[in-house]
Design a protein around this motif. Structure first.
Motif, PDB file in Angstrom:
ATOM      1  N   UNK A 287      55.216  67.299  54.763  1.00 10.65           N
ATOM      2  CA  UNK A 287      55.433  66.979  53.359  1.00 10.65           C
ATOM      3  C   UNK A 287      56.056  65.596  53.204  1.00 10.65           C
ATOM      4  N   UNK A 288      55.734  64.949  52.108  1.00 12.01           N
ATOM      5  CA  UNK A 288      56.419  63.726  51.708  1.00 12.01           C
ATOM      6  C   UNK A 288      57.551  64.104  50.751  1.00 12.01           C
ATOM      7  N   UNK A 289      58.516  63.231  50.656  1.00 13.67           N
ATOM      8  CA  UNK A 289      59.682  63.522  49.823  1.00 13.67           C
ATOM      9  C   UNK A 289      59.269  63.842  48.388  1.00 13.67           C
ATOM     10  N   UNK A 290      58.312  63.093  47.852  1.00 12.37           N
ATOM     11  CA  UNK A 290      57.938  63.307  46.450  1.00 12.37           C
ATOM     12  C   UNK A 290      57.338  64.690  46.217  1.00 12.37           C
ATOM     13  N   UNK A 291      56.732  65.304  47.249  1.00  8.89           N
ATOM     14  CA  UNK A 291      56.213  66.666  47.093  1.00  8.89           C
ATOM     15  C   UNK A 291      57.339  67.640  46.780  1.00  8.89           C
ATOM     16  N   UNK A 292      58.459  67.471  47.448  1.00 13.51           N
ATOM     17  CA  UNK A 292      59.604  68.355  47.234  1.00 13.51           C
ATOM     18  C   UNK A 292      60.287  68.036  45.905  1.00 13.51           C
TER      19      UNK A 292
END
Length: 238
Positions: free
Chosen positions: A204-209
């Motif tokens: 995951x990328x940070x923006x997904x979270x």
């Protein structure tokens, strides 16, 4: 709306969540044990209210946050990952992990929820959990135990706070490509053991979270409470 965001080190998911809420016009209270991280954040986003405290210290947390408010939204993102083989798990690792990953969530959520109830205000709380709460991973026995407990705490909080119009949910990411995630999973052989179990084939990328957190804080998830939302590319489906 005023969100409160407690973090142990204000980097990665925590920092980007603060930036996203600030950009949306929220008055943000950012909590970290690291003053340098808070100073950097305030320089980037003037108007953010910084609070420096170690959330593993109950008394210090009570003093630091007892007067903060009013707070309408809470993101419990503080956490530590002390990875040890089960037969080498230490008392110190247990105490630190449960104090920060679970006990601090209870304490900070109590502070916020009591104020919301006293004001008769609606609120939303998001706890940052992990895919490790629901799948066993090598050397993660203590970390996984804290996150499994956090998932059940989320459900218990949702049950008891729901009548007060306070929603409580968790997000459960896979490995996230924060600086810490990149450092811990840069070994291709180690990364392959997890990537092979993720149907989407990537971390995951940070923006997904952050996007998942913002959704659970917003009225768009107004009928969602007590949930644990995977942000894992399908890891928990395998």
């Amino acid at each position: 709306m005023t969100p409160l965001l407690p973090h142990r080190f204000l980097k990665g998911i925590g920092r980007d969540t603060v930036l996203a809420l600030h950009a949306a016009g929220a008055r943000v209270v950012a909590v970290s044990r690291t003053q340098a991280d808070l100073d950097s954040l305030v320089r980037e986003c003037p108007g953010i209210e910084p609070v420096c405290v170690d959330l593993g210290d109950w008394e210090a947390t009570e003093r630091a946050l007892g007067g903060v408010g009013p707070v309408d939204l809470l993101v419990n993102n503080a956490g530590v990952a002390l990875l040890q083989p089960f037969l080498e798990v230490t008392k110190e690792a247990c105490d630190t992990s449960f104090n920060v990953n679970l006990r601090a969530v209870i304490q900070v959520s109590q502070i916020v929820a009591r104020d919301l109830i006293a004001r008769g205000a609606r609120g939303a709380i998001v706890n940052v959990s992990s895919q490790a709460s629901q799948r066993a991973l090598t050397n993660h026995s203590v970390y996984s135990s804290t996150k499994g407990a956090l998932d059940m705490l989320t459900k218990s909080m949702a049950l008891e706070l729901g009548p007060h119009k306070i929603r409580v949910n968790a997000v459960n990411p896979t490995v996230v490509m924060t600086p810490m995630g990149q450092a811990n999973w840069s070994d291709p052989h180690k990364a392959k053991t997890i990537l092979n179990r993720i149907p989407l084939g990537k971390f995951a990328e940070v923006e997904n979270v952050v996007d998942a957190i913002l959704f659970l804080l917003s009225d768009r998830s107004g009928m969602t409470t007590g949930s644990t939302m995977p942000v894992d590319g399908g890891f928990l489906a395998t």
